[in-house]
Design an enzyme around this catalytic site. Structure first.
Site, short mmCIF file in Angstrom:
data_model
loop_
_atom_site.label_atom_id
_atom_site.label_comp_id
_atom_site.label_asym_id
_atom_site.label_seq_id
_atom_site.Cartn_x
_atom_site.Cartn_y
_atom_site.Cartn_z
N GLU A 191 0.79 -1.23 0.00
CA GLU A 191 0.00 0.00 0.00
C GLU A 191 0.83 1.29 0.00
O GLU A 191 0.79 2.06 0.98
CB GLU A 191 -0.95 0.01 1.21
CG GLU A 191 -1.89 -1.17 1.25
CD GLU A 191 -2.98 -1.04 2.33
OE1 GLU A 191 -2.89 -0.11 3.16
OE2 GLU A 191 -3.92 -1.84 2.33
N GLU A 375 -5.44 -8.52 0.90
CA GLU A 375 -6.08 -8.20 2.17
C GLU A 375 -7.55 -7.91 1.95
O GLU A 375 -7.91 -7.18 1.00
CB GLU A 375 -5.49 -6.93 2.82
CG GLU A 375 -4.14 -7.10 3.45
CD GLU A 375 -3.63 -5.81 4.08
OE1 GLU A 375 -4.44 -4.96 4.53
OE2 GLU A 375 -2.40 -5.65 4.11
C1 FCB Z 1 -4.38 -2.04 5.61
C2 FCB Z 1 -3.00 -2.41 6.09
C3 FCB Z 1 -2.98 -3.51 7.11
C4 FCB Z 1 -4.14 -3.40 8.09
C5 FCB Z 1 -5.45 -3.20 7.37
C6 FCB Z 1 -6.65 -3.12 8.28
O1 FCB Z 1 -4.39 -0.74 5.12
O2 FCB Z 1 -2.21 -2.83 5.00
O3 FCB Z 1 -1.73 -3.51 7.73
O4 FCB Z 1 -3.89 -2.45 9.03
O5 FCB Z 1 -5.38 -2.05 6.59
#
Ligand code: FCB
Length: 469
Positions: A191, A375
Site C-alpha cells: 500500500e 487483504e
Molecule cells: C491495511 C494495512 C494492514 C491493516 C489493514 C486493516 O491498510 O495494509 O496492515 O492495518 O489495513
C-alpha cells in the site's frame, strides 16, 4: 459514529438469515477450484513485538507510537502478539486451520544495520519461519516493506529522499539472496498510497508529516523503490512471482449531478489511478494535479519506465466504499450514508465495490496482471465467551466478499487467490489494539490465542474442498 447500533445488528442478522450456511460458498462458486489459493495475512510491526531484540533497530512506527497522542490509548508495537517468540505455535495454528497461503512481511530494521550490512540474527528468524511454512506445505507470500522504515533512514528524509529508493533496492537484494527458495511470491511494497498519503500527506501514520506536496513526492520515491527492486528480485530468485500490493477504494457519487459524478471520479483517481496508472500505464493521472494543484513530483528521465516494468501479479487490498459529493471547488467531500452496515472501524460493508473495481480495472488496463486479493477483512469488538468467539458479522463479511470475488472471476478477471486480513488480532496502527481484525482472538494480557468461529468455518470449507475429487 453516525451509525445506529441496532440498525447495524439488524442489517447483519438480515444478511445472515438469508444464508443457508453461514460461510461455505455455493456449489457453482469458482472458489471450489483447488487452485484458488485461500490464506491469511499479517505484517511484521503489527504482530512481532521484540522491538529491541537481536539487534533490531528502531523503526518509524516505534518513534511514532511513542509520541503522545499519535496512537489510540498510547499503544505501541513493543510486544504486539509476541510472534517473534511464538512463531512456531502460530505456524502450527495456521496449518491446523488448513490455510493454504500465508502473507507476511519482513521488518527492515531487523535484518539490516545502518551501514546496510546484514543482521544475521534477524535474518535467521525469517529463515526459520519460512522454512517451517514450506515444510507445512504453505504457500509463502512475502512483502518486503509493510511500513516499518528504519528510523535512521527517516532521519535522512525517509521517502522524501530519493536515496531511500536505492537503499530499498539494496535491502530487497539482500532479502532475495538470503531467502530465495522459501518465498513463492514477493511483493515489494504494501500500500504505497497509505505510506505516502497517511505518512506524509495527512500525518495520520508514521512519520506523521502533513503536506500534499510531500505525499506525491513520497509516492514517487516509493514507486521508484518498487521499480528498482523488481529486476533485483528477478535476478536473485527467478522462479518466484514478483509484484506489489495496492489498496483500492470504491468512491460512489451522492447524486446524479455532474459535479458529484466528477467528485466520485476524482476520489477514485486519488485512491486508485494514482498508483495503478504509473504501474500499468507509466504515467501519473493528470486529474490528480487538478485535485491538488502544484503537487507534481520531481520525476527524472527513465523513472516512469523503471516503475512500469511488467508485474507477475498485482496484490489488491480492499475494505470499504466512500460516498462522496463535490466540495464546491475542485475536490470531493465524504457524505456518510445512514442505515448501512458498518464495522468496528466505521467502514461501510460494501462487497459490490470489490467486484466493480476489479471489473473496472480489467476494462481500463489492458495489461492488468493476474490478481491476488492480498487483504480483505473487518474489525469487530470480539469477546471470548465460554472459550468461544462468535464473530457473526465477520463470517457474513467474508462470505459476501468472496462471492464478489467469484463474480469478478466469472466476469473474466484473472484472480488467483485471497488472503484474509488478518490471521490474528494485532496492532492496528493509529488505532492500537482496540480494533480486532483477526480470525484468531488475542488476549493481550496472556497472549492466549482463541480461534474465532470465522476461522473454524473457513477451515471447514478448506477441508471439504481438499476432500473433493
Ligand atoms: C491495511 C494495512 C494492514 C491493516 C489493514 C486493516 O491498510 O495494509 O496492515 O492495518 O489495513
Amino acid at each position: 459514529m453516525a451509525n445506529d447500533a441496532s440498525a447495524v445488528s439488524d442489517a447483519i442478522s438480515r444478511n445472515l438469515g438469508a444464508l443457508t450456511d453461514p460461510f461455505t460458498p455455493p456449489a457453482d462458486s469458482t472458489l471450489w477450484r483447488k487452485n484458488f489459493l485461500l490464506g491469511a495475512a499479517t505484517a511484521s510491526y503489527q504482530i512481532e513485538g521484540a522491538v529491541d531484540e537481536d539487534g533490531r533497530l528502531p523503526s518509524i512506527w516505534d518513534t511514532f507510537s511513542a509520541t503522545p497522542g499519535k496512537v489510540l490509548a498510547g499503544d505501541t508495537g513493543a510486544v504486539a502478539c509476541d510472534h517473534y517468540h511464538r512463531w512456531e505455535a502460530d505456524v502450527e495454528m495456521l496449518a491446523s486451520l488448513g490455510l493454504e497461503g500465508y502473507r507476511l512481511s519482513i521488518a527492515w530494521p531487523r535484518v539490516m544495520d545502518a551501514a546496510g550490512l546484514p543482521n544475521r540474527k534477524g535474518l535467521d528468524f525469517y529463515k526459520r519461519l519460512l522454512n517451517r511454512l514450506k515444510e507445512k506445505g504453505i504457500t509463502t507470500s512475502v512483502t518486503v516493506y509493510h511500513w516499518d522504515l528504519p528510523q535512521h533512514l527517516e532521519d535522512r528524509g525517509g521517502w522524501l529522499n530519493r536515496d531511500t529508493a536505492y537503499r530499498f533496492a539494496d535491502y530487497a537484494d539482500l532479502m532475495s539472496r538470503e531467502l530465495a527458495g522459501t518465498v513463492d511470491a514477493w511483493a515489494t511494497l504494501n500500500e504505497p498510497w497509505c505510506s505516502a498519503y497517511l505518512g506524509y500527506g495527512n500525518g495520520h501514520h508514521a512519520p506523521g508529516l502533513a503536506d500534499g506536496r510531500f505525499a506525491t513526492q513520497a509516492m514517487h520515491h516509493l514507486l521508484l523503490a518498487h521499480g528498482l527492486a523488481m529486476p533485483v528480485l528477478r535476478a536473485n530468485d527467478p522462479t518466484s512471482q514478483k509484484g506489489i500490493v495496492a489498496n483500492i477504494g470504491r468512491g460512489t457519487a451522492n447524486s446524479d449531478s455532474a459535479a458529484d459524478q466528477r467528485a466520485a471520479h476524482l476520489f477514485e483517481v486519488q485512491h486508485n489511478a494514482w498508483i495503478l496508472d504509473p504501474l500499468l500505464k507509466g504515467a501519473y493521472p493528470q486529474d490528480l494535479f487538478e485535485l491538488w494543484p502544484g503537487t507534481e513530483p520531481l520525476v527524472l528521465d527513465g523513472d516512469m519506465q523503471t516503475i512500469s516494468a511488467p508485474l507477475d501479479f498485482l496484490g489488491i487490498n480492499y475494505y470499504f466504499r466512500t460516498n462522496v459529493a463535490s466540495d464546491g471547488a475542485h475536490g470531493f467531500r465524504d457524505v456518510q450514508l445512514e442505515g448501512v452496515e458498518r464495522t468496528q472501524m466505521g467502514w461501510e460493508v460494501y462487497p459490490d465495490g470489490l467486484r466493480d473495481l476489479l471489473t473496472g480495472f480489467k476494462r481500463t488496463y489492458h495489461n492488468l496482471p493476474p490478481i491476488y486479493i492480498t487483504e480483505n477483512g473487518m474489525a469487530s469488538d470480539d469477546k471470548v465467551i465460554d472459550g468461544h468467539v462468535d464473530d457473526t458479522q465477520r463470517i457474513s463479511f467474508l462470505k459476501r466478499h468472496l462471492a464478489a470475488v467469484d463474480q469478478a472471476i466469472k466476469a473474466g478477471v484473472d484472480i488467483r487467490g485471497y488472503f484474509l486480513w488478518s490471521l490474528m488480532d494485532n496492532f492496528e496502527w493509529a488505532f492500537g489494539y482496540e480494533r480486532r481484525f483477526g480470525v484468531v482472538h488475542i488476549d493481550y494480557s496472556t497472549q492466549k490465542r482463541t480461534v474465532k468461529r470465522s476461522a473454524e468455518l473457513v477451515a471447514k470449507f478448506l477441508k471439504e474442498r481438499k476432500a473433493r475429487v
